[in-house]
Scaffold this active site. Structure first.
Site, PDB file in Angstrom:
ATOM      1  N   ARG A 230       0.856  -1.185   0.000  1.00 35.17           N
ATOM      2  CA  ARG A 230       0.000   0.000   0.000  1.00 35.17           C
ATOM      3  C   ARG A 230       0.895   1.239   0.000  1.00 35.17           C
ATOM      4  O   ARG A 230       1.979   1.240   0.564  1.00 35.17           O
ATOM      5  CB  ARG A 230      -0.911   0.018   1.224  1.00 35.17           C
ATOM      6  CG  ARG A 230      -1.921  -1.126   1.252  1.00 35.17           C
ATOM      7  CD  ARG A 230      -2.886  -0.965   2.413  1.00 35.17           C
ATOM      8  NE  ARG A 230      -3.815  -2.083   2.518  1.00 35.17           N
ATOM      9  CZ  ARG A 230      -4.938  -2.175   1.820  1.00 35.17           C
ATOM     10  NH1 ARG A 230      -5.267  -1.212   0.988  1.00 35.17           N
ATOM     11  NH2 ARG A 230      -5.733  -3.219   1.980  1.00 35.17           N
TER      12      ARG A 230
ATOM     13  N   ASP B 287      -9.692   1.684  -6.078  1.00 40.85           N
ATOM     14  CA  ASP B 287      -9.913   3.075  -6.471  1.00 40.85           C
ATOM     15  C   ASP B 287      -8.709   3.954  -6.171  1.00 40.85           C
ATOM     16  O   ASP B 287      -8.367   4.840  -6.955  1.00 40.85           O
ATOM     17  CB  ASP B 287     -11.181   3.627  -5.814  1.00 40.85           C
ATOM     18  CG  ASP B 287     -11.175   3.481  -4.302  1.00 40.85           C
ATOM     19  OD1 ASP B 287     -10.278   2.798  -3.765  1.00 40.85           O
ATOM     20  OD2 ASP B 287     -12.067   4.043  -3.646  1.00 40.85           O
TER      21      ASP B 287
ATOM     22  N   THR C 239     -11.207  -4.740  -6.407  1.00 39.90           N
ATOM     23  CA  THR C 239     -11.681  -4.488  -5.052  1.00 39.90           C
ATOM     24  C   THR C 239     -12.590  -5.630  -4.650  1.00 39.90           C
ATOM     25  O   THR C 239     -13.611  -5.876  -5.294  1.00 39.90           O
ATOM     26  CB  THR C 239     -12.428  -3.147  -4.934  1.00 39.90           C
ATOM     27  OG1 THR C 239     -13.124  -3.112  -3.680  1.00 39.90           O
ATOM     28  CG2 THR C 239     -13.442  -2.964  -6.059  1.00 39.90           C
TER      29      THR C 239
ATOM     30  N   ASP D 255     -14.435  -5.713  -2.165  1.00 40.47           N
ATOM     31  CA  ASP D 255     -15.673  -5.165  -1.596  1.00 40.47           C
ATOM     32  C   ASP D 255     -16.705  -4.792  -2.656  1.00 40.47           C
ATOM     33  O   ASP D 255     -17.831  -4.440  -2.316  1.00 40.47           O
ATOM     34  CB  ASP D 255     -15.378  -3.914  -0.763  1.00 40.47           C
ATOM     35  CG  ASP D 255     -14.572  -4.212   0.482  1.00 40.47           C
ATOM     36  OD1 ASP D 255     -14.461  -5.409   0.830  1.00 40.47           O
ATOM     37  OD2 ASP D 255     -14.047  -3.271   1.095  1.00 40.47           O
TER      38      ASP D 255
ATOM     39  N   MET E 135     -15.742  -8.866   4.908  1.00 37.83           N
ATOM     40  CA  MET E 135     -15.171  -7.615   4.423  1.00 37.83           C
ATOM     41  C   MET E 135     -16.271  -6.658   3.954  1.00 37.83           C
ATOM     42  O   MET E 135     -17.357  -7.084   3.603  1.00 37.83           O
ATOM     43  CB  MET E 135     -14.198  -7.900   3.286  1.00 37.83           C
ATOM     44  CG  MET E 135     -12.891  -8.514   3.769  1.00 37.83           C
ATOM     45  SD  MET E 135     -12.077  -9.440   2.478  1.00 37.83           S
ATOM     46  CE  MET E 135     -13.223 -10.776   2.245  1.00 37.83           C
TER      47      MET E 135
ATOM     48  N   ILE F 241     -10.682 -15.489   3.046  1.00 39.53           N
ATOM     49  CA  ILE F 241     -11.391 -15.180   1.795  1.00 39.53           C
ATOM     50  C   ILE F 241     -10.470 -14.461   0.819  1.00 39.53           C
ATOM     51  O   ILE F 241     -10.451 -14.754  -0.378  1.00 39.53           O
ATOM     52  CB  ILE F 241     -12.641 -14.329   2.098  1.00 39.53           C
ATOM     53  CG1 ILE F 241     -13.664 -15.156   2.876  1.00 39.53           C
ATOM     54  CG2 ILE F 241     -13.261 -13.795   0.804  1.00 39.53           C
ATOM     55  CD1 ILE F 241     -14.877 -14.360   3.335  1.00 39.53           C
TER      56      ILE F 241
END
Length: 531
Positions: free
Chosen positions: A206, A232, A260, A262, A305, A420
């Site tokens: 990151r 993003d 992503t 999510d 998540m 996951i």
């Protein structure tokens, strides 16, 4: 326009209208013409924020992606090698017309505007690179997600097998790998079976984004195609890289593949890895249900998540049908009082003897007692650090029922988050990753840049970076999908008592988000026509 001829002699007849429109755009861009010119029924213009907009009849709007010809004049083009590829010789119309676009919204009204469109992804008849001159690189950034290795594999294999590109590098360790780490040569042999493994063979970090250093590295290494896989924040970094490359006038294509777990990236139908995440979440929910059902007043609590978007929790709940309560960031809840979570748990235990709760990691953060202390803390990607809501909620439920001597509970808390993230992608996501990767390769070879490859209304499209990064995709709790979930779980709306009273006074229409009742049943939802 010369039609491309495949191995079987099949021709692709092109249309000229889009080429004239694109040509005018290029000419007007070069000569600095401010007033948009109209050719046929289309108007092309570049607004003050460098957005490439094409408008047409009946409210048609195309949010186009940048192209080399926008800022580098007189570039040579070459015939697409696919026209002589034996595997594609049986395809009647393999090349995509320049005019082909994909509408963002599938639903339209008779007298309504045609709406917003994106450029359709796919191979073009002419390419802007010869195979021998291509020097591509691939980088993965951010958190892990099922399918990362599949995307890497398919970019490499697509470049090699479709376009004959031999020079592909992997950037080790995210954005900072451009200027602080070694590269990894990638060939079809190296990536042959990596799709069977979770994680990313390139490593990921990151942060570490330094636009100037990254573009310097790209320029020094002679790289002319950059494939960036990330969420993003990563795509926002890719946008900065593209802008700097454009400022320097470099012939370097920058293509993004949205990642992503999510599913919180806007515009696209879904992100890769999401189907796998929902499927894997089922294992945890099934285990929680077995534990809850086997004990006296058993409660199974599963945290999944979903930092800002509760899609995994919602879809896993709908798929399971064993879940009694789903808590997501978009729908605030409260613990004490009428229609609160504790009251619902107590009622559910009396009715069924057990219950299962699924909670997204970003839900209920405002309720955590120490939330103010962690509000300003962020990770290297700029994401707010969240406290463990699953552990906190488990403790709160135990404390509440400890006060009730006549009601003993057995609570099991399961957190499958990192399990996951680390699994390989399932069959559905593998196919999706393949198409995303190949679309990105086709776009870069055709001279498009500054775009993200994504699925829009079931069609692969090229989407400008700014549309991917301008906002997040969230669950709409006034939408039918959330109503379907409420119909499945029969959970309360968790609206505050004040909101309930105000809604009763206003006597709103029954198609509002919820009935003014704390315990919804299926018949109410069906009658309200939101199911």
């Amino acid at each position: 326009m010369i039609a491309a001829t495949g191995a079987t002699g099949c021709r692709n007849e092109g249309r000229n209208e889009g080429r004239f429109s694109a040509l005018w755009y290029r000419v007007s861009s070069l000569f600095g013409r401010k007033k948009p010119a109209k050719i046929g029924s289309y108007v092309s213009r570049m607004d003050s924020s460098s957005k490439k907009i094409v408008t047409g009849d009946a409210g048609y709007v195309l949010e186009d992606v940048p192209h080399f010809s926008d800022y580098i004049p007189d570039l040579p083009t070459y015939s697409n090698p696919l026209q002589d590829h034996p595997a594609y010789s049986v395809v009647k119309q393999y090349f995509v017309h320049d005019d082909d676009t994909v509408t963002q919204k599938a639903i339209a009204h008779k007298n309504g505007p045609r709406g917003l469109h994106f450029r359709r992804a796919g191979p073009r008849q002419k390419v802007y690179f010869e195979p021998d001159e291509v020097h591509a690189c691939i980088v993965t950034c951010g958190g892990l997600c099922p399918g990362l290795n599949t995307v890497i594999r398919e970019i490499v294999c697509g470049l090699y097998h479709m376009y004959g590109v031999k020079k592909v590098l992997g950037i080790d360790g995210g954005y900072k790998g451009f200027y602080s780490r070694n590269t990894v040569p990638l060939t079809p042999k190296v990536v042959n079976d990596i799709h069977k493994r979770g994680g990313t063979i390139l490593g990921t970090t990151r942060g570490g984004h330094d636009t100037s250093k990254i573009v310097d590295s790209i320029q020094d290494r002679g790289i002319n195609q950059v494939y960036i896989i990330g969420g993003d924040g990563t795509q926002k970094g890719a946008s900065f890289i593209f802008e700097e490359i454009k400022r320097r006038g470099l012939k370097v294509a920058v293509a993004g593949i949205p990642k992503t777990i999510d599913n919180d990236i806007p515009v696209i139908d879904r992100s890769f890895g999401f189907d796998t995440a929902v499927e894997e979440a089922q294992r945890a929910i099934n285990a929680a249900h077995v534990e809850a059902e086997s004990g006296e007043n058993g409660i199974g609590l599963v945290k999944v998540m979903g930092r800002y978007s509760g899609f995994i929790a919602m879809y896993a709940t709908l798929a399971s049908r064993d879940v009694d309560c789903c808590l997501i960031p978009e729908s605030p809840f409260y613990l004490e009082g009428p229609c609160g979570l504790f009251e619902y748990i107590e009622r559910r235990l009396k009715e069924n003897g057990h219950m299962v709760i699924v909670i997204a990691e970003g839900a209920g953060q405002e309720l955590l007692s120490e939330s103010m202390q962690s509000a300003d803390k962020k990770d290297a990607s700029g994401n707010k650090l969240l406290r463990d809501v699953g552990l906190w909620l488990s403790q709160k439920i135990k404390e509440h029922f400890a006060k009730k001597a006549k009601m003993i509970i057995n609570l099991k808390h399961i957190d499958p988050t990192y399990m996951i993230r680390a699994v390989p992608s399932n069959a559905s996501d593998n196919v999706y990753c393949t198409l995303l990767a190949q679309s990105a390769v086709h776009g870069a070879m055709a001279g498009y840049t500054g775009f993200t490859s994504g699925l829009v209304n079931g069609r692969h499209s090229y989407i400008p970076f700014y549309r991917i990064t301008e906002k997040q995709n969230n669950v709409v709790i006034t939408d039918r999908m959330w109503a379907r979930l409420l119909s499945s779980t029969n959970q309360p709306s968790f609206m505050s008592a004040k909101d309930v009273i105000e809604d009763k006074r206003e006597d709103e229409a029954p198609t509002r988000h919820f009935d003014n009742q704390c315990n919804l049943d299926k018949s109410n939802l069906v009658n309200n026509e939101i199911c």
